[in-house]
Design a protein around this motif. Sequence first.
Motif, PDB file in Angstrom:
ATOM      1  N   ASN A 109      -8.417  -4.204   0.243  1.00 52.78           N
ATOM      2  CA  ASN A 109      -7.087  -4.298  -0.368  1.00 52.78           C
ATOM      3  C   ASN A 109      -6.844  -3.224  -1.404  1.00 52.78           C
ATOM      4  OD1 ASN A 109      -5.982  -6.325   1.088  1.00 52.78           O
ATOM      5  ND2 ASN A 109      -6.775  -7.954  -0.244  1.00 52.78           N
ATOM      6  N   LYS A 110      -7.896  -2.950  -2.184  1.00 54.33           N
ATOM      7  CA  LYS A 110      -7.798  -1.939  -3.232  1.00 54.33           C
ATOM      8  C   LYS A 110      -7.464  -0.575  -2.648  1.00 54.33           C
ATOM      9  CE  LYS A 110     -10.524  -1.988  -7.479  1.00 54.33           C
ATOM     10  NZ  LYS A 110     -11.950  -2.046  -7.902  1.00 54.33           N
ATOM     11  N   GLU A 111      -8.144  -0.247  -1.552  1.00 53.58           N
ATOM     12  CA  GLU A 111      -7.922   1.054  -0.914  1.00 53.58           C
ATOM     13  C   GLU A 111      -6.507   1.140  -0.339  1.00 53.58           C
ATOM     14  OE1 GLU A 111     -12.128   2.296   1.023  1.00 53.58           O
ATOM     15  OE2 GLU A 111     -11.400   0.320   1.623  1.00 53.58           O
ATOM     16  N   ILE A 112      -6.085   0.038   0.259  1.00 48.08           N
ATOM     17  CA  ILE A 112      -4.731   0.002   0.829  1.00 48.08           C
ATOM     18  C   ILE A 112      -3.709   0.200  -0.283  1.00 48.08           C
ATOM     19  CG2 ILE A 112      -3.015  -1.475   1.951  1.00 48.08           C
ATOM     20  CD1 ILE A 112      -5.327  -2.780   3.503  1.00 48.08           C
ATOM     21  N   GLN A 113      -3.922  -0.501  -1.407  1.00 46.63           N
ATOM     22  CA  GLN A 113      -3.011  -0.408  -2.538  1.00 46.63           C
ATOM     23  C   GLN A 113      -2.907   1.024  -3.037  1.00 46.63           C
ATOM     24  OE1 GLN A 113      -1.136  -2.884  -2.896  1.00 46.63           O
ATOM     25  NE2 GLN A 113       0.008  -1.671  -4.398  1.00 46.63           N
ATOM     26  N   LYS A 114      -4.052   1.692  -3.065  1.00 46.11           N
ATOM     27  CA  LYS A 114      -4.092   3.082  -3.530  1.00 46.11           C
ATOM     28  C   LYS A 114      -3.247   3.975  -2.631  1.00 46.11           C
ATOM     29  CE  LYS A 114      -7.625   5.985  -4.760  1.00 46.11           C
ATOM     30  NZ  LYS A 114      -9.063   6.336  -4.644  1.00 46.11           N
ATOM     31  N   LYS A 115      -3.366   3.753  -1.338  1.00 45.92           N
ATOM     32  CA  LYS A 115      -2.599   4.541  -0.362  1.00 45.92           C
ATOM     33  C   LYS A 115      -1.098   4.305  -0.548  1.00 45.92           C
ATOM     34  CE  LYS A 115      -5.408   6.856   2.089  1.00 45.92           C
ATOM     35  NZ  LYS A 115      -5.299   8.302   2.267  1.00 45.92           N
ATOM     36  N   ILE A 116      -0.746   3.041  -0.684  1.00 47.52           N
ATOM     37  CA  ILE A 116       0.676   2.718  -0.838  1.00 47.52           C
ATOM     38  C   ILE A 116       1.223   3.392  -2.090  1.00 47.52           C
ATOM     39  CG2 ILE A 116       2.302   0.834  -1.285  1.00 47.52           C
ATOM     40  CD1 ILE A 116       0.633  -0.912   0.596  1.00 47.52           C
ATOM     41  N   GLU A 117       0.418   3.364  -3.161  1.00 51.18           N
ATOM     42  CA  GLU A 117       0.857   4.010  -4.401  1.00 51.18           C
ATOM     43  C   GLU A 117       1.026   5.509  -4.218  1.00 51.18           C
ATOM     44  OE1 GLU A 117      -1.826   2.715  -7.491  1.00 51.18           O
ATOM     45  OE2 GLU A 117      -1.065   0.665  -7.214  1.00 51.18           O
ATOM     46  N   TYR A 118       0.124   6.104  -3.426  1.00 51.07           N
ATOM     47  CA  TYR A 118       0.216   7.547  -3.169  1.00 51.07           C
ATOM     48  C   TYR A 118       1.568   7.889  -2.542  1.00 51.07           C
ATOM     49  CZ  TYR A 118      -0.562  12.023  -0.827  1.00 51.07           C
ATOM     50  OH  TYR A 118      -0.433  13.301  -0.355  1.00 51.07           O
ATOM     51  N   TYR A 119       1.963   7.123  -1.527  1.00 49.34           N
ATOM     52  CA  TYR A 119       3.238   7.417  -0.854  1.00 49.34           C
ATOM     53  C   TYR A 119       4.436   7.011  -1.722  1.00 49.34           C
ATOM     54  CZ  TYR A 119       0.705   8.907   3.224  1.00 49.34           C
ATOM     55  OH  TYR A 119      -0.105   9.612   4.060  1.00 49.34           O
ATOM     56  N   HIS A 120       4.252   5.998  -2.534  1.00 46.71           N
ATOM     57  CA  HIS A 120       5.237   5.623  -3.549  1.00 46.71           C
ATOM     58  C   HIS A 120       5.607   6.834  -4.375  1.00 46.71           C
ATOM     59  CE1 HIS A 120       6.690   1.822  -5.469  1.00 46.71           C
ATOM     60  NE2 HIS A 120       6.338   1.382  -4.273  1.00 46.71           N
ATOM     61  N   ASP A 121       4.584   7.504  -4.897  1.00 42.73           N
ATOM     62  CA  ASP A 121       4.811   8.666  -5.769  1.00 42.73           C
ATOM     63  C   ASP A 121       5.384   9.832  -4.982  1.00 42.73           C
ATOM     64  OD1 ASP A 121       3.827   7.152  -7.755  1.00 42.73           O
ATOM     65  OD2 ASP A 121       1.822   8.059  -7.795  1.00 42.73           O
ATOM     66  N   LEU A 122       4.854  10.024  -3.783  1.00 47.55           N
ATOM     67  CA  LEU A 122       5.271  11.171  -2.969  1.00 47.55           C
ATOM     68  C   LEU A 122       6.742  11.069  -2.593  1.00 47.55           C
ATOM     69  CD1 LEU A 122       4.125  13.717  -1.488  1.00 47.55           C
ATOM     70  CD2 LEU A 122       3.856  12.249   0.517  1.00 47.55           C
ATOM     71  N   TRP A 123       7.187   9.876  -2.244  1.00 48.16           N
ATOM     72  CA  TRP A 123       8.535   9.712  -1.713  1.00 48.16           C
ATOM     73  C   TRP A 123       9.542   9.265  -2.763  1.00 48.16           C
ATOM     74  CZ3 TRP A 123       6.266   6.767   3.044  1.00 48.16           C
ATOM     75  CH2 TRP A 123       5.758   7.720   3.953  1.00 48.16           C
ATOM     76  N   SER A 124       9.055   8.833  -3.897  1.00 50.76           N
ATOM     77  CA  SER A 124       9.892   8.275  -4.963  1.00 50.76           C
ATOM     78  C   SER A 124      11.101   7.506  -4.417  1.00 50.76           C
ATOM     79  CB  SER A 124      10.351   9.373  -5.932  1.00 50.76           C
ATOM     80  OG  SER A 124      10.914  10.454  -5.245  1.00 50.76           O
ATOM     81  N   ASN A 125      10.811   6.634  -3.486  1.00 54.41           N
ATOM     82  CA  ASN A 125      11.862   5.812  -2.866  1.00 54.41           C
ATOM     83  C   ASN A 125      11.351   4.378  -2.857  1.00 54.41           C
ATOM     84  OD1 ASN A 125      13.786   4.613  -1.290  1.00 54.41           O
ATOM     85  ND2 ASN A 125      13.777   6.176   0.299  1.00 54.41           N
ATOM     86  N   ASN A 126      11.364   3.756  -4.032  1.00 58.63           N
ATOM     87  CA  ASN A 126      10.649   2.493  -4.214  1.00 58.63           C
ATOM     88  C   ASN A 126      11.211   1.317  -3.428  1.00 58.63           C
ATOM     89  OD1 ASN A 126       9.135   3.979  -5.880  1.00 58.63           O
ATOM     90  ND2 ASN A 126       9.865   3.079  -7.794  1.00 58.63           N
ATOM     91  N   GLU A 127      12.549   1.269  -3.330  1.00 55.52           N
ATOM     92  CA  GLU A 127      13.156   0.123  -2.642  1.00 55.52           C
ATOM     93  C   GLU A 127      12.732   0.074  -1.182  1.00 55.52           C
ATOM     94  OE1 GLU A 127      17.155   1.412  -3.446  1.00 55.52           O
ATOM     95  OE2 GLU A 127      16.181   1.929  -5.335  1.00 55.52           O
TER      96      GLU A 127
END
Lengths: 247, 302
Positions: A109-127
């Motif tokens: 789960n931790k690794e998955i969360q990290k990945k999601i956060e990476y794309y969160h930052d990359l795309w800055s499209n949170n919704e």
Amino acid sequence: MEPIIFTKNLTKKFGDFIAVNNISFSVEKGEIFGFLGANGAGKTTAMKMLCGLLVPTSGLGKVAGYDISTQSDSIKRRIGYMSQKFSLYEDLTVRENMQFFGGIYGLRNKEIQKKIEYYHDLWSNNEMFDGLVGSLPLGWKQKVAFATAMMHDPDIVFLDEPTGGVDPIVRRQFWELIYKASDQGTTIFVTTHYMDEAEYCNRVSIMVDGEIAAMDSPKNLKIAYHTDTMDDVFYQLARKAQRSETV
Amino acid sequence: MNYDIEVDNISKQFVKPDVQALEDINFNVKTGSLFGLIGADGAGKTTLFRILTTLLLADNGSAKVHGRDVVKDFKILRSLIGYMPGRFSLYTDLSVEENLQFFATLHKTTIEAGYHLIKDIYRQIEPFKNRRAGQLSGGMKQKLALSCALIHQPKVLFLDEPTTGVDAVSRKEFWNMLKNIKNQGVTILVSTPYMDEAVLCDEIALIQNGKILSIAPPSTIIAQFPDVLYSVSGSQIGKLLEDVSKFQDIKSCFSFGDTIHVTLNQGDIKGLQKELIQRGHPEVVIDTIVPTIEDCFIRLMQ
């Protein structure tokens, strides 16, 4: 260093029909390799063998250090695959799709969360992450599909016409994702019908009637075929094809 | 001027998911011409096709095809038009010939009566006329679908993304076939996501998010490009794009194959050249070029 993809005389027959005929090539780690060819030239069959989904009739192939005939399960753990048909779950959110596919590849789960956060930052499209995938525009779907194929940090990612039908701006943004992944050491194996995208590859091969008719950097191919566009290189080679209309 | 397709303020909204698929669409297609609807997936092209082929009702607006209203005259209209949907929609368990026969019979005609129109296309698949349609290659399926859409000699032909996923060589062949059909007097509306096919049409509409961005002959759209367009090329294209985008006067920069297409807000292109040389691209070459439809489309999208 050993190439990340290596084939020697790789062949696949369906009855009398030779779909892939004696192809030999290698791809280096981190390379962007364009796998071109007319419809029916044998690209999909070759790609399925490399992904461990189809057993070769004869010849040898190694992907990420594993034999494609005998170690296909190990290959599947080390590769990502994005199909031309959109293959995420439309009635799950972006986040849920990422969690699901990460889970399938055995990520914590931790690794998955990290990945999601990476794309969160990359795309800055949170919704977007909590919206259903089915309601996303196609361009975003394709970006999410790419991110999902990259969840487990594969050595190689196979992209089958990833930009078909997307708009010209998203098409270029998608290639930025590809460049980024390649910079980080992921090998990219990509098919496309857009010849300007062939120019973005380090090297391309062009399949005609089950064989690799040409393979080199776009620049060298253009020199060899006395032209200044990849479109023309492709046209010169692919129009010689005999079988595309009979299969 | 005679028009075979007249679209008047057509709008269509879908409820689930909530999207405005088409918003106030207006355009006319001249009789006997080849009109292209150019846009990405999701732009609204298929919705528009379905309205014009009497398969879907618009929320607002009206449309006429070959002088007939798409709502009131839908029955007559169906015999006057040919429609090749984006998805292969023939009977996969019927043979090539049976499919053609079926569509001829549906329209109360015979293969013989319409043969002259499909001859050049159908002859290429005729050697396989006993093969089931499901067993055909992509290229052959496409030829059969086109034959079936033409066998009743329609006045207007609708082709929804006939070349999506088709390789560059087959795409060229297909456009040659379209030219021949047009020369036999059929009006054609064709949609495509491939910008390079736009120049093969007499007139095009660029469509994005349910709205038309521009309608004109391709040469006019190109002539209307308001800025001077430069192509920049060098040996490290990735780094070059990054450095070009940092230049202060840049209005737009996009990669096009092995070059970068650039427009400036103001200032002199020599300034860009100088800066790129300073940033480690001594080999950089900058030329003034004529825009492509893709350049125009990207500009209109922004």
